[in-house]
Design a protein around this motif. Structure first.
Motif, PDB file in Angstrom:
ATOM      1  N   PHE A   1     -20.398  -1.583 -13.745  1.00  0.00           N
ATOM      2  CA  PHE A   1     -21.775  -2.053 -13.951  1.00  0.00           C
ATOM      3  C   PHE A   1     -21.780  -3.376 -14.714  1.00  0.00           C
ATOM      4  O   PHE A   1     -22.607  -4.247 -14.454  1.00  0.00           O
ATOM      5  CB  PHE A   1     -22.586  -0.992 -14.714  1.00  0.00           C
ATOM      6  N   ASP A   2     -20.857  -3.530 -15.658  1.00  0.00           N
ATOM      7  CA  ASP A   2     -20.746  -4.788 -16.401  1.00  0.00           C
ATOM      8  C   ASP A   2     -20.431  -5.952 -15.477  1.00  0.00           C
ATOM      9  O   ASP A   2     -20.911  -7.074 -15.686  1.00  0.00           O
ATOM     10  CB  ASP A   2     -19.658  -4.686 -17.474  1.00  0.00           C
ATOM     11  N   CYS A   3     -19.592  -5.709 -14.472  1.00  0.00           N
ATOM     12  CA  CYS A   3     -19.237  -6.762 -13.513  1.00  0.00           C
ATOM     13  C   CYS A   3     -20.497  -7.342 -12.866  1.00  0.00           C
ATOM     14  O   CYS A   3     -20.657  -8.562 -12.769  1.00  0.00           O
ATOM     15  CB  CYS A   3     -18.328  -6.215 -12.422  1.00  0.00           C
ATOM     16  N   LEU A   4     -21.374  -6.458 -12.415  1.00  0.00           N
ATOM     17  CA  LEU A   4     -22.601  -6.913 -11.760  1.00  0.00           C
ATOM     18  C   LEU A   4     -23.561  -7.535 -12.764  1.00  0.00           C
ATOM     19  O   LEU A   4     -24.249  -8.518 -12.454  1.00  0.00           O
ATOM     20  CB  LEU A   4     -23.279  -5.740 -11.042  1.00  0.00           C
ATOM     21  N   GLU A   5     -23.598  -6.989 -13.981  1.00  0.00           N
ATOM     22  CA  GLU A   5     -24.468  -7.536 -15.027  1.00  0.00           C
ATOM     23  C   GLU A   5     -24.103  -8.989 -15.344  1.00  0.00           C
ATOM     24  O   GLU A   5     -24.965  -9.807 -15.659  1.00  0.00           O
ATOM     25  CB  GLU A   5     -24.347  -6.671 -16.292  1.00  0.00           C
ATOM     26  N   SER A   6     -22.813  -9.307 -15.228  1.00  0.00           N
ATOM     27  CA  SER A   6     -22.348 -10.645 -15.601  1.00  0.00           C
ATOM     28  C   SER A   6     -22.705 -11.721 -14.579  1.00  0.00           C
ATOM     29  O   SER A   6     -22.716 -12.908 -14.901  1.00  0.00           O
ATOM     30  CB  SER A   6     -20.832 -10.637 -15.794  1.00  0.00           C
ATOM     31  N   THR A   7     -22.997 -11.311 -13.351  1.00  0.00           N
ATOM     32  CA  THR A   7     -23.221 -12.307 -12.299  1.00  0.00           C
ATOM     33  C   THR A   7     -24.572 -12.217 -11.599  1.00  0.00           C
ATOM     34  O   THR A   7     -24.959 -13.147 -10.906  1.00  0.00           O
ATOM     35  CB  THR A   7     -22.128 -12.196 -11.217  1.00  0.00           C
ATOM     36  N   MET A   8     -25.277 -11.105 -11.770  1.00  0.00           N
ATOM     37  CA  MET A   8     -26.508 -10.915 -10.998  1.00  0.00           C
ATOM     38  C   MET A   8     -27.687 -10.590 -11.913  1.00  0.00           C
ATOM     39  O   MET A   8     -27.526  -9.983 -12.971  1.00  0.00           O
ATOM     40  CB  MET A   8     -26.323  -9.790  -9.984  1.00  0.00           C
ATOM     41  N   SER A   9     -28.868 -10.986 -11.469  1.00  0.00           N
ATOM     42  CA  SER A   9     -30.069 -10.684 -12.251  1.00  0.00           C
ATOM     43  C   SER A   9     -30.387  -9.201 -12.161  1.00  0.00           C
ATOM     44  O   SER A   9     -30.016  -8.525 -11.196  1.00  0.00           O
ATOM     45  CB  SER A   9     -31.264 -11.492 -11.725  1.00  0.00           C
ATOM     46  N   ARG A  10     -31.082  -8.695 -13.159  1.00  0.00           N
ATOM     47  CA  ARG A  10     -31.414  -7.272 -13.185  1.00  0.00           C
ATOM     48  C   ARG A  10     -32.423  -6.893 -12.107  1.00  0.00           C
ATOM     49  O   ARG A  10     -32.530  -5.730 -11.727  1.00  0.00           O
ATOM     50  CB  ARG A  10     -31.952  -6.894 -14.574  1.00  0.00           C
ATOM     51  N   ALA A  11     -33.140  -7.862 -11.593  1.00  0.00           N
ATOM     52  CA  ALA A  11     -34.142  -7.584 -10.564  1.00  0.00           C
ATOM     53  C   ALA A  11     -33.559  -7.646  -9.157  1.00  0.00           C
ATOM     54  O   ALA A  11     -34.256  -7.365  -8.180  1.00  0.00           O
ATOM     55  CB  ALA A  11     -35.299  -8.579 -10.689  1.00  0.00           C
ATOM     56  N   SER A  12     -32.281  -8.003  -9.031  1.00  0.00           N
ATOM     57  CA  SER A  12     -31.654  -8.165  -7.714  1.00  0.00           C
ATOM     58  C   SER A  12     -31.674  -6.858  -6.919  1.00  0.00           C
ATOM     59  O   SER A  12     -31.170  -5.828  -7.377  1.00  0.00           O
ATOM     60  CB  SER A  12     -30.213  -8.642  -7.892  1.00  0.00           C
TER      61      SER A  12
ATOM     62  N   ARG B   1     -28.087  -5.863  -5.976  1.00  0.00           N
ATOM     63  CA  ARG B   1     -27.399  -5.190  -7.081  1.00  0.00           C
ATOM     64  C   ARG B   1     -27.836  -3.733  -7.200  1.00  0.00           C
ATOM     65  O   ARG B   1     -27.000  -2.835  -7.348  1.00  0.00           O
ATOM     66  CB  ARG B   1     -27.686  -5.930  -8.387  1.00  0.00           C
ATOM     67  N   GLN B   2     -29.130  -3.492  -7.116  1.00  0.00           N
ATOM     68  CA  GLN B   2     -29.650  -2.133  -7.237  1.00  0.00           C
ATOM     69  C   GLN B   2     -29.121  -1.237  -6.119  1.00  0.00           C
ATOM     70  O   GLN B   2     -28.836  -0.055  -6.335  1.00  0.00           O
ATOM     71  CB  GLN B   2     -31.171  -2.149  -7.250  1.00  0.00           C
ATOM     72  N   LYS B   3     -28.977  -1.801  -4.917  1.00  0.00           N
ATOM     73  CA  LYS B   3     -28.456  -1.020  -3.792  1.00  0.00           C
ATOM     74  C   LYS B   3     -27.015  -0.598  -4.037  1.00  0.00           C
ATOM     75  O   LYS B   3     -26.642   0.554  -3.794  1.00  0.00           O
ATOM     76  CB  LYS B   3     -28.553  -1.831  -2.492  1.00  0.00           C
ATOM     77  N   VAL B   4     -26.177  -1.537  -4.508  1.00  0.00           N
ATOM     78  CA  VAL B   4     -24.781  -1.215  -4.779  1.00  0.00           C
ATOM     79  C   VAL B   4     -24.681  -0.169  -5.881  1.00  0.00           C
ATOM     80  O   VAL B   4     -23.918   0.798  -5.777  1.00  0.00           O
ATOM     81  CB  VAL B   4     -23.992  -2.488  -5.160  1.00  0.00           C
ATOM     82  N   GLU B   5     -25.481  -0.341  -6.936  1.00  0.00           N
ATOM     83  CA  GLU B   5     -25.433   0.602  -8.055  1.00  0.00           C
ATOM     84  C   GLU B   5     -25.900   1.993  -7.645  1.00  0.00           C
ATOM     85  O   GLU B   5     -25.290   2.995  -8.028  1.00  0.00           O
ATOM     86  CB  GLU B   5     -26.275   0.069  -9.215  1.00  0.00           C
ATOM     87  N   LYS B   6     -26.963   2.065  -6.867  1.00  0.00           N
ATOM     88  CA  LYS B   6     -27.520   3.369  -6.499  1.00  0.00           C
ATOM     89  C   LYS B   6     -26.737   4.030  -5.363  1.00  0.00           C
ATOM     90  O   LYS B   6     -26.347   5.198  -5.469  1.00  0.00           O
ATOM     91  CB  LYS B   6     -28.988   3.228  -6.088  1.00  0.00           C
ATOM     92  N   MET B   7     -26.504   3.286  -4.296  1.00  0.00           N
ATOM     93  CA  MET B   7     -25.959   3.891  -3.085  1.00  0.00           C
ATOM     94  C   MET B   7     -24.440   3.951  -3.052  1.00  0.00           C
ATOM     95  O   MET B   7     -23.858   4.691  -2.248  1.00  0.00           O
ATOM     96  CB  MET B   7     -26.488   3.154  -1.856  1.00  0.00           C
ATOM     97  N   LEU B   8     -23.777   3.164  -3.906  1.00  0.00           N
ATOM     98  CA  LEU B   8     -22.317   3.218  -3.955  1.00  0.00           C
ATOM     99  C   LEU B   8     -21.855   3.837  -5.274  1.00  0.00           C
ATOM    100  O   LEU B   8     -21.349   4.958  -5.303  1.00  0.00           O
ATOM    101  CB  LEU B   8     -21.725   1.818  -3.783  1.00  0.00           C
TER     102      LEU B   8
END
Length: 480
Positions: A369-380, A383-390
């Motif tokens: 989750f930190d990896c995505l936090e470092s490069t993507m906005s929280r509203a992306s 990003r939400q799809k990868v976090e939820k569905m993967l």
């Protein structure tokens, strides 16, 4: 409130917000926790969430439904799938814990999940997003391809078995590399294994187009099947040099119809958590991953039973308890491959107790989750799809499932080394050139915070100082 007197000079920051929140939320007499939630700073909220999450997991492991329910309600006031890293990971862990609890009532669980639609298209989109947003698959493909190229030097007939054939980018890169061989490209046959026919049809189309463009003799052999049902012997063909690529797949063969693991002693875990809570509160670290990596041992100490079970899980004897894996590796060995390249998650999510898996998964997915936090906005949305569905689905499988349903049985490199050596494979050191290519890829894409390290002839991929994936290469070795 007299019981909240500070001890040993503890600061007010380390004794007030979390202690008062815990007392207040555990007892209805204290009323709603909302006023204090508004006053919690980001780091205080993060530490509070970790504490509550571990406590709740202990209740779930102990079968204490009422206490677990209270814990889930507490966490719901703080967790959020679109908040900061800690809030996001807490949201998915509580969902997994709740799902595990619901399975105690099969009728209720089935009814709540009966109308869920599983879209293969969505799953593939999410896998593609993970490939694009994080460098892990790209790095695995580059390292794997380099090992294959080196093993196949001078070979005129090459056969590659892809155990999870869904991303054409890996083999397009290999085709381009082979086309530049001084002796000319070999005849290349790729056997792609996947459960979805449409995925393999797209792979065949894309790779055939690329091979024709590069004038490389090429054949794509699709096999629509689950990995454990593949007849490897039928893939044998005389005169071909064989390579095998396994990217995040072999651990699925560890799923067995095992018994429910022994429960960790809740009293031991709670005692450990409370006695070390003050030390946890003194931490001032940037990410959830760093908090957990440094002090997860302070938040959970397994009971003697689970500790001995965990120790026994590292012995060769325990490896024999994976019949699907054993038969698969034996069949693979019998094909005499020149190289087998294995990429796996570098974490132990196959422990015998729920609490061990929870703590290991917190460490691993905190970094993801930190990896995505470092490069993507929280509203992306991506990003939400990868976090939820993967990530979310993997977390749920690790925590909520048992037996053959629990397929995300990630294990560390040391275990894979032991397992593959016992199956008759010899280790192939990955070349320095492969590591250089991987590092150049990181530089060219501007991926900051990622590292490639050599470890016992294998390569590990890290986020900051946390190892997340391992890549190892193996060859057929004759028994003496």
């Amino acid at each position: 409130m007299a019981g909240m007197v500070q001890e040993d000079g503890a600061s007010s920051a380390s004794s007030s917000p979390l202690q008062f929140f815990s007392m207040m939320s555990l007892s209805p007499a204290f009323g709603s926790p909302y006023p204090w939630l508004r006053e919690l700073k980001s780091e205080e909220r993060g530490l509070c969430l970790i504490h509550l999450l571990v406590a709740c997991a202990n209740h779930v492991a102990a079968g204490s439904v009422e206490n677990a329910n209270i814990g889930l309600e507490q966490i719901s006031h703080l967790a959020s799938p679109d908040g900061d890293t800690v809030q996001r990971i807490a949201a998915y862990f509580t969902e997994a814990l709740a799902d595990r609890m619901l399975k105690a009532w099969p009728g209720l669980h089935k009814a709540l999940n009966s109308t869920k639609i599983s879209s293969i298209t969505e799953e593939l989109i999410v896998q593609k997003l993970f490939f694009e947003l994080c460098p892990f698959l790209k790095l695995s493909y580059v390292i794997t391809n380099q090992a294959i190229v080196e093993a196949m030097e001078g070979e005129k007939m090459v056969h590659i078995i892809d155990l999870n054939s869904f991303e054409p980018a890996q083999w397009i890169n290999l085709l381009q590399t082979l086309s530049a061989r001084p002796e000319g490209p070999p005849h290349l046959r790729i056997t792609g294994i996947h459960e979805q026919k449409e995925v393999l049809e797209q792979m065949a189309l894309r790779l055939t187009e690329e091979a024709e463009k590069l004038d490389i003799p090429f054949q794509f052999n699709p096999i629509v099947s689950k990995l454990e049902n593949v007849d490897l012997e039928s893939l044998r063909k005389t005169g071909e040099a064989l390579a095998v690529s396994s990217v995040l797949q072999m651990h699925r063969l560890l799923a067995t119809d095992d018994e429910m693991p022994r429960r960790t002693s809740p009293s031991a875990s709670r005692t450990s958590s409370s006695s070390h809570l003050q030390r946890v509160l003194h931490m001032n670290r940037r990410t959830l991953g760093e908090w957990l990596e440094k002090d997860s041992v302070l938040m959970f100490s397994p009971s003697p039973d689970s500790a001995s079970a965990s120790a026994s899980a590292s012995t060769p004897l325990s490896l024999a308890a994976s019949p699907k894996m054993g038969s698969f590796l034996n069949a693979l060995w019998s094909l005499s491959p020149k190289v087998v390249v294995v990429t796996e998650q570098e974490s132990n999510h196959n422990g015998p107790s729920l609490m061990e898996r929870v703590m290991e998964a917190l460490n691993f997915y905190a970094a993801m989750f930190d990896c995505l936090e470092s490069t993507m906005s929280r509203a992306s949305i991506e990003r939400q799809k990868v976090e939820k569905m993967l990530f979310g689905e993997e977390i749920k499988n690790i925590i909520a499932c048992e037996g053959i349903e629990r397929r995300e049985r990630h294990e560390k490199l040391e275990k894979w080394i032991l397992r593959l050596e016992l199956a008759g494979f010899g280790r192939v050191p990955l070349s320095y050139h492969g590591m250089l290519q991987a590092r150049r890829l990181l530089q060219s894409y501007g991926y900051d915070g990622y590292k490639i390290k050599e470890e016992n002839g294998c390569l590990v991929i890290c986020w900051q100082d946390r190892t997340l994936f391992s890549v190892s290469a193996w060859r057929f070795r004759r028994y003496d």
